[in-house]
Design a protein around this motif. Structure first.
Motif, short mmCIF file in Angstrom:
data_model
loop_
_atom_site.label_atom_id
_atom_site.label_comp_id
_atom_site.label_asym_id
_atom_site.label_seq_id
_atom_site.Cartn_x
_atom_site.Cartn_y
_atom_site.Cartn_z
N PHE A 6 0.78 16.12 10.61
CA PHE A 6 -0.13 15.28 11.29
C PHE A 6 -1.21 14.82 10.18
N THR A 7 -1.72 15.50 9.01
CA THR A 7 -2.65 15.36 8.10
C THR A 7 -2.53 13.67 7.64
N LYS A 8 -1.44 13.12 7.19
CA LYS A 8 -1.52 11.83 6.80
C LYS A 8 -1.77 10.95 8.21
N ILE A 9 -1.28 11.15 9.26
CA ILE A 9 -1.58 10.23 10.42
C ILE A 9 -3.09 10.18 10.57
N MET A 10 -3.59 11.43 10.79
CA MET A 10 -5.06 11.42 11.13
C MET A 10 -5.94 10.80 9.89
N SER A 11 -5.52 10.81 8.88
CA SER A 11 -6.39 10.30 7.67
C SER A 11 -6.39 8.66 8.03
N LEU A 12 -5.22 8.21 8.72
CA LEU A 12 -5.49 6.69 8.98
C LEU A 12 -6.25 6.34 10.21
N GLU A 19 -12.69 11.69 16.88
CA GLU A 19 -13.63 11.99 17.73
C GLU A 19 -13.06 12.14 19.08
N ILE A 20 -12.41 11.16 19.53
CA ILE A 20 -11.76 11.05 20.92
C ILE A 20 -10.60 12.09 20.92
N ILE A 21 -9.87 12.04 20.09
CA ILE A 21 -8.83 13.06 20.18
C ILE A 21 -9.28 14.51 19.97
N LEU A 22 -10.56 14.78 19.40
CA LEU A 22 -10.91 16.12 19.57
C LEU A 22 -11.73 16.37 20.90
N LYS A 23 -12.18 15.58 21.65
CA LYS A 23 -12.64 15.77 22.95
C LYS A 23 -11.47 15.91 23.85
N GLU A 24 -10.26 15.35 23.74
CA GLU A 24 -9.24 15.33 24.48
C GLU A 24 -8.03 16.33 23.95
N LYS A 25 -8.60 17.38 23.34
CA LYS A 25 -7.78 18.29 22.42
C LYS A 25 -6.73 18.83 23.50
N ASN A 26 -6.99 19.14 24.62
CA ASN A 26 -5.86 19.63 25.41
C ASN A 26 -4.80 18.69 25.52
N ASP A 27 -4.70 17.59 25.33
CA ASP A 27 -3.54 16.55 25.29
C ASP A 27 -2.88 16.49 24.12
N TYR A 28 -3.25 17.21 22.99
CA TYR A 28 -2.49 17.12 21.92
C TYR A 28 -1.99 18.70 21.37
N ASN A 29 -1.03 18.57 20.60
CA ASN A 29 -0.49 20.13 20.05
C ASN A 29 -1.46 20.57 19.02
N GLN A 30 -1.59 21.94 18.55
CA GLN A 30 -2.27 22.58 17.77
C GLN A 30 -2.27 21.74 16.28
N GLU A 31 -1.37 21.66 15.86
CA GLU A 31 -1.29 20.98 14.51
C GLU A 31 -2.08 19.79 14.36
N ALA A 32 -2.00 18.81 15.36
CA ALA A 32 -2.58 17.65 15.39
C ALA A 32 -4.18 17.82 15.45
N ILE A 33 -4.50 18.64 16.28
CA ILE A 33 -5.89 19.03 16.29
C ILE A 33 -6.42 19.72 14.90
N GLN A 34 -5.66 20.62 14.52
CA GLN A 34 -5.94 21.04 13.03
C GLN A 34 -6.06 19.88 11.95
N ALA A 35 -5.27 19.18 11.97
CA ALA A 35 -5.39 17.88 11.23
C ALA A 35 -6.61 17.26 11.40
N VAL A 36 -7.16 16.76 12.61
CA VAL A 36 -7.98 16.20 13.09
C VAL A 36 -9.45 17.02 12.50
N VAL A 37 -9.32 18.14 12.71
CA VAL A 37 -10.68 18.97 12.11
C VAL A 37 -10.60 18.90 10.47
#
Length: 65
Positions: A6-12, A19-37
């Motif tokens: 997910f790193t490349k996707i989140m970099s875009l 911020e929205i993804i992080l606030k709604e972190k329960n809607d995403y898998n752990q790897e996506a949240i790690q990439a956001v962070v």
């Protein structure tokens, strides 16, 4: 924290989108949240991962008491 699929996707994403993804972190898998962070750290939007997880843990403990 290392890069993942997910790193490349989140970099875009915009700062606001991250911020929205992080606030709604329960809607995403752990790897996506790690990439956001990771991306937010790269952009200096958050200090460091440890602080983020401490706040999350603190919120959980407070709501459970």
């Amino acid at each position: 924290m290392n890069a993942n699929s997910f790193t490349k996707i989140m970099s875009l994403k915009s700062n606001k989108e991250l911020e929205i993804i992080l606030k709604e972190k329960n809607d995403y898998n752990q790897e996506a949240i790690q990439a956001v962070v990771l991306e937010m750290e790269v952009r200096n939007l958050i200090q460091k991962t440890d602080d983020l997880y401490k706040d999350t843990f603190r919120e959980k403990v407070v709501t459970e008491i």
